[in-house]
Write an enzyme that holds these catalytic residues in place. Structure first.
Site, PDB file in Angstrom:
ATOM      1  N   HIS A   1     -16.914 -14.099  29.873  1.00  0.00           N
ATOM      2  CA  HIS A   1     -18.375 -14.094  29.774  1.00  0.00           C
ATOM      3  C   HIS A   1     -18.912 -15.022  28.680  1.00  0.00           C
ATOM      4  O   HIS A   1     -19.594 -14.597  27.754  1.00  0.00           O
ATOM      5  CB  HIS A   1     -18.889 -12.671  29.584  1.00  0.00           C
ATOM      6  CG  HIS A   1     -18.721 -11.813  30.794  1.00  0.00           C
ATOM      7  ND1 HIS A   1     -19.411 -10.641  30.975  1.00  0.00           N
ATOM      8  CD2 HIS A   1     -17.946 -11.964  31.905  1.00  0.00           C
ATOM      9  CE1 HIS A   1     -19.060 -10.095  32.125  1.00  0.00           C
ATOM     10  NE2 HIS A   1     -18.170 -10.889  32.709  1.00  0.00           N
TER      11      HIS A   1
ATOM     12  N   GLU B   1     -27.780 -10.812  39.827  1.00  0.00           N
ATOM     13  CA  GLU B   1     -29.238 -10.842  39.702  1.00  0.00           C
ATOM     14  C   GLU B   1     -29.804 -12.251  39.765  1.00  0.00           C
ATOM     15  O   GLU B   1     -29.217 -13.206  39.245  1.00  0.00           O
ATOM     16  CB  GLU B   1     -29.670 -10.237  38.367  1.00  0.00           C
ATOM     17  CG  GLU B   1     -29.398  -8.757  38.223  1.00  0.00           C
ATOM     18  CD  GLU B   1     -29.953  -8.182  36.932  1.00  0.00           C
ATOM     19  OE1 GLU B   1     -29.780  -6.973  36.703  1.00  0.00           O
ATOM     20  OE2 GLU B   1     -30.567  -8.948  36.131  1.00  0.00           O
TER      21      GLU B   1
ATOM     22  N   TYR C   1     -16.460  -1.831  37.270  1.00  0.00           N
ATOM     23  CA  TYR C   1     -15.326  -2.373  38.020  1.00  0.00           C
ATOM     24  C   TYR C   1     -14.325  -1.282  38.381  1.00  0.00           C
ATOM     25  O   TYR C   1     -13.752  -1.272  39.471  1.00  0.00           O
ATOM     26  CB  TYR C   1     -14.621  -3.462  37.206  1.00  0.00           C
ATOM     27  CG  TYR C   1     -15.381  -4.755  37.125  1.00  0.00           C
ATOM     28  CD1 TYR C   1     -15.713  -5.468  38.268  1.00  0.00           C
ATOM     29  CD2 TYR C   1     -15.759  -5.283  35.896  1.00  0.00           C
ATOM     30  CE1 TYR C   1     -16.402  -6.661  38.192  1.00  0.00           C
ATOM     31  CE2 TYR C   1     -16.447  -6.481  35.808  1.00  0.00           C
ATOM     32  CZ  TYR C   1     -16.770  -7.170  36.961  1.00  0.00           C
ATOM     33  OH  TYR C   1     -17.455  -8.351  36.880  1.00  0.00           O
TER      34      TYR C   1
ATOM     35  N   GLN D   1     -11.808 -17.233  31.138  1.00  0.00           N
ATOM     36  CA  GLN D   1     -13.004 -17.874  31.681  1.00  0.00           C
ATOM     37  C   GLN D   1     -13.539 -18.980  30.776  1.00  0.00           C
ATOM     38  O   GLN D   1     -14.531 -19.630  31.111  1.00  0.00           O
ATOM     39  CB  GLN D   1     -14.093 -16.819  31.903  1.00  0.00           C
ATOM     40  CG  GLN D   1     -13.724 -15.780  32.937  1.00  0.00           C
ATOM     41  CD  GLN D   1     -14.767 -14.671  33.060  1.00  0.00           C
ATOM     42  OE1 GLN D   1     -15.809 -14.698  32.408  1.00  0.00           O
ATOM     43  NE2 GLN D   1     -14.470 -13.685  33.889  1.00  0.00           N
TER      44      GLN D   1
END
Length: 405
Positions: free
Chosen positions: A180, A275, A296, A116
């Site tokens: 992340h 959120e 997960y 990522q």
């Protein structure tokens, strides 16, 4: 990542706005009808999840303006109407409103383009007209791994290179992982810069979201030169990093300044628990102590606790998730009925979520751009009020959404 509509709008844009006016949405049943991943969890207050479906009466159509981008991540509007677009492998380009894709801009520092990680968000500095400064976040290779950093530089007059490049923030600690990193950039009205960060995903790193000696899982606030604002909530507190604005976040990839001048963020949950928050100075948003959704691999997160004293509840959450990317508040001419709505890019569900707000409550939700069928990474508003988006694909696209002609 976000953009602002230009002050001057032509008569054609105003005429189009008159034709495209949308009446106030009429609430219907919940937009989300699938079973939640955590069916035994209950919202902390009415309307915290599964908002009523709303519908824009104006017929919409999208146009693919440019394609061939490699996993574009961040989108920012230049004053001349062109777009800055980041590509996660480490390239920054300028794309014109008619689809001309420029060559990669030179002068970027090395990025850790892994998983990522890579080149992430981009923002135009608040004094760009005077200094041509732009800002970007990226996964930076470090000794011992990598971490999110923010740099700034002057965009050359011809737009081909970055000059006077300076790294103004480095998240600590470094970690040898590929998930992340966050990371969204949002300039506040006072000129300070909010940077959103992830907690690096892996279970050994999760507790650092609650630690004030780590930037992991935080929203940080810095000045445009990287210095620390004197009124940050943890300035002068022993053992606390002074850049921290709020804590207890998982992976915040969307940030926008609302009409109220405050920061609003959207962050990724696990299976359930994406959120929407309005992070306030010094507040704790719970991760990983409290969370909606499940792991997960299945099973409860920290025994399934969703409420704890001293930890703020999300203003809204999704279960199942939409996997939120970037976000922008709408304030354009083409869709007057959308003004003050929050538009959120959705990666997993491949749409733009339009959230209708009443103060701090979500009172309606609509899914836009559903016919494109691609992972929407970022969303912005163009000079005429059209909605622009980029898609996180091997063949990434820049797309314009407007009333059907």
């Amino acid at each position: 990542m976000r953009s602002m509509t230009l002050a001057a709008l032509g008569l054609m844009a105003l005429a189009a706005a008159c034709q495209a006016q949308s009446p106030a949405p009429t609430p219907d049943g919940p937009l989300e009808t699938r079973s939640p991943n955590a069916p035994d969890q209950q919202p902390a207050f009415a309307g915290q999840t599964r908002a009523p479906a709303v519908r824009t009466d104006t017929a919409l159509a999208h146009t693919v303006v440019a394609s061939g981008l490699s996993h574009p991540w961040g989108l920012a509007l230049l004053p001349d109407g062109r777009w800055l677009v980041t590509e996660r492998p480490g390239r920054l380009r300028i794309v014109s409103a008619d689809g001309m894709v420029g060559a990669p801009i030179t002068g970027l520092p090395a990025v850790a383009a892994r998983g990522q990680g890579g080149l992430l968000d981009v923002a135009v500095g608040p004094a760009f007209a005077q200094d041509r400064m732009i800002y970007w976040s990226y996964a930076e290779p470090r000794q011992g791994g990598n971490a999110t950093s923010v740099a700034r530089g002057r965009l050359s007059d011809d737009g081909t290179r970055l000059e006077q490049v300076q790294v103004i923030f480095r998240a600590l600690p470094a970690y040898d992982g590929d998930k992340h990193f966050g990371s969204a950039l949002a300039f506040a009205p006072d000129g300070t810069l909010f940077v959103t960060l992830g907690e690096r995903s892996d279970k050994p790193m999760r507790p650092q979201a609650q630690q004030l000696d780590s930037h992991m899982g935080k929203v940080v606030r810095i000045n445009a030169d990287g210095s620390v604002p004197h009124d940050n909530p943890f300035v002068g507190r022993a053992g606390a990093l002074p850049e921290i604005w709020s804590l207890g976040h998982r992976n915040v990839q969307g940030a926008a300044i609302g009409p109220d001048g405050a920061l609003w963020t959207v962050e990724h949950g696990t299976r359930g628990g994406d959120e929407l928050n309005r992070p306030e100075a010094g507040h704790n948003y719970g991760w990983p102590v409290v969370a909606y959704g499940i792991e997960y691999a299945g099973g409860a997160i920290n025994d399934g606790i969703t409420v704890r004293e001293g930890m703020d509840q999300p203003l809204y959450y999704w279960d199942p998730v939409i996997a939120p990317g970037g976000a922008v508040f709408y304030d354009g001419a083409l869709f007057p009925g959308w003004r003050g709505n929050l538009l959120v890019a959705s990666l997993k569900e491949k749409h733009i979520a339009r959230l209708v707000l009443d103060g701090r409550r979500v009172v309606g939700e609509e899914r836009l751009l559903t016919d494109l069928g691609e992972r929407v990474r970022d969303v912005a508003v163009g000079p005429d009020g059209a909605v622009w988006a980029i898609t996180d694909e091997d063949d990434g696209k820049l797309v314009r959404l407007a009333p059907r002609a």
